[in-house]
Design an enzyme around this catalytic site. Structure first.
Site, short mmCIF file in Angstrom:
data_model
loop_
_atom_site.label_atom_id
_atom_site.label_comp_id
_atom_site.label_asym_id
_atom_site.label_seq_id
_atom_site.Cartn_x
_atom_site.Cartn_y
_atom_site.Cartn_z
CE LYS A 98 -4.12 -1.92 2.14
NZ LYS A 98 -5.25 -1.65 3.22
CG ASN A 153 -7.38 0.96 -0.65
OD1 ASN A 153 -7.75 1.99 -1.13
ND2 ASN A 153 -8.43 0.42 0.21
CG ASP A 204 -8.39 0.74 3.67
OD1 ASP A 204 -8.98 -0.44 3.09
OD2 ASP A 204 -7.30 0.58 3.80
CB ALA A 261 -2.96 4.30 15.97
N GLY A 264 -17.90 -4.77 9.93
CA GLY A 264 -16.58 -4.63 8.93
C GLY A 264 -17.28 -4.92 7.67
#
Ligand code: NDP
Length: 281
Positions: free
Chosen positions: A71, A92, A107, A131, A247
């Site tokens: 990435k 991405n 994302d 994080a 998700g």
């Protein structure tokens, strides 16, 4: 779209790629919309990335996704970056625009597309657990969307502080870092609490040390973990009466955005979500 023998090509470069489910949902959308497009889930090692991208350019691929570990290392091979990809410093999703390859980051945008139908982010206070890459992308996109306060809680404080710097550069939100404790408390004015850690991936019983009193009825609780979609974290929140976002929503949102970037076609997210659920079961 139909006609002739030449399909439009897209795909993904990562390693290991065998457990990356994106191909299942993207190809389901292509089939559903009668698009003569293909999505190739390609195993690409770090020392093969330059050749893979040159190959995609030479074959006129319409675009491709990048997953671990490419990435960041993909950036020097691209001709430009979208705003959030530049702020996050990670790509991405690559989109071919004329002869140029432009790097985007979907994302956080995927997360936002799963949040906004139930909560408008403008003026909100969002608390992120984690994080890493997912948290960075979500933080930047939330700030670009106008949240007022962001609280970051991460096990490693150095990574939390790195994220604070990125978030500070993304806009005018007020950013605060809180330590990761054995019982994480959630300030009363938090509107949305998001698990952006990898806790729960492949393990529906894995727990996150958030104090149970934190799950107030008006708190929206989200998880980035796509599999299993019903994590222990979300189950606890649901039982306490919170509205929850799983998700899969973020993953599907990214798929919809990627296809829109590549083809300008808005595909049916339900078809993609069903394809993922079928694949995971
Ligand atoms: P990273 O490796 O970059 O970050 C992992 C994060 O999890 C870090 O904040 C890390 O903390 C934290 N963490 C891991 N284990 C623990 C633990 N035992 N206790 C406390 N904190 C922990 O990963 P990503 O950010 O790229 O991905 C995170 C998750 O998001 C993955 O599970 C991935 O599957 C998911 N994801 C989902 C997407 C979707 O579309 N639904 C898209 C992208 C990612 P520390 O910094 O202290 O190590």
């Amino acid at each position: 779209m139909a006609g002739g023998f030449k399909a439009d090509l897209t795909g993904s470069f990562s390693t290991p790629c065998h457990d990356n489910p994106t191909v299942v949902m993207v190809e389901a959308a292509y089939r559903h919309h009668n698009m003569d497009w293909r999505y190739i889930n390609a195993e690409v090692q770090p020392d093969g990335l330059a050749s893979a991208i040159a190959g995609a350019r030479a074959m006129g691929w319409r675009g491709f996704n990048l997953s671990m570990p490419h990435k960041v290392s993909v950036i020097p091979f691209l001709d430009g970056l979208g705003e959030s990809a530049r702020l996050i410093n990670a790509v991405n999703c690559v989109v071919r625009v004329n002869d140029q390859l432009i790097g985007e980051n979907t994302d956080g945008k995927g997360f936002l597309s799963s949040l906004t139908p139930i909560h408008k982010p403008e003026g909100s206070h969002v608390m992120l657990l984690g994080a890493g890459g997912a948290a960075r992308a979500i933080a930047v996109e939330l700030i670009l969307a106008g949240i007022e306060n962001l609280t970051i809680v991460n096990r490693s404080s150095s990574r939390a502080n790195e994220l604070k710097k990125i978030a500070d550069a993304a806009g005018n939100a007020s950013i605060r870092v809180m330590p990761w404790e054995t019982q994480i408390s959630v300030p009363d004015d938090v509107d949305v609490l998001v698990n952006c850690t990898s806790i729960g991936l492949g393990d529906a019983s894995a727990t996150i040390p958030v104090a149970s009193s934190a799950f107030r009825k008006n708190l929206i609780v989200a998880d980035v973990i796509p599999n299993p979609p019903k994590t222990h974290f979300l189950k606890t929140a649901q039982e306490a009466g919170c509205r929850t976002i799983d998700g899969l929503g973020m993953l599907v949102g990214q798929g919809v955005l990627g296809i829109r970037y590549w083809s300008q076609i808005d595909v049916d997210s339900h078809v993609m979500r069903k394809a993922l659920i079928d694949a995971f079961s």
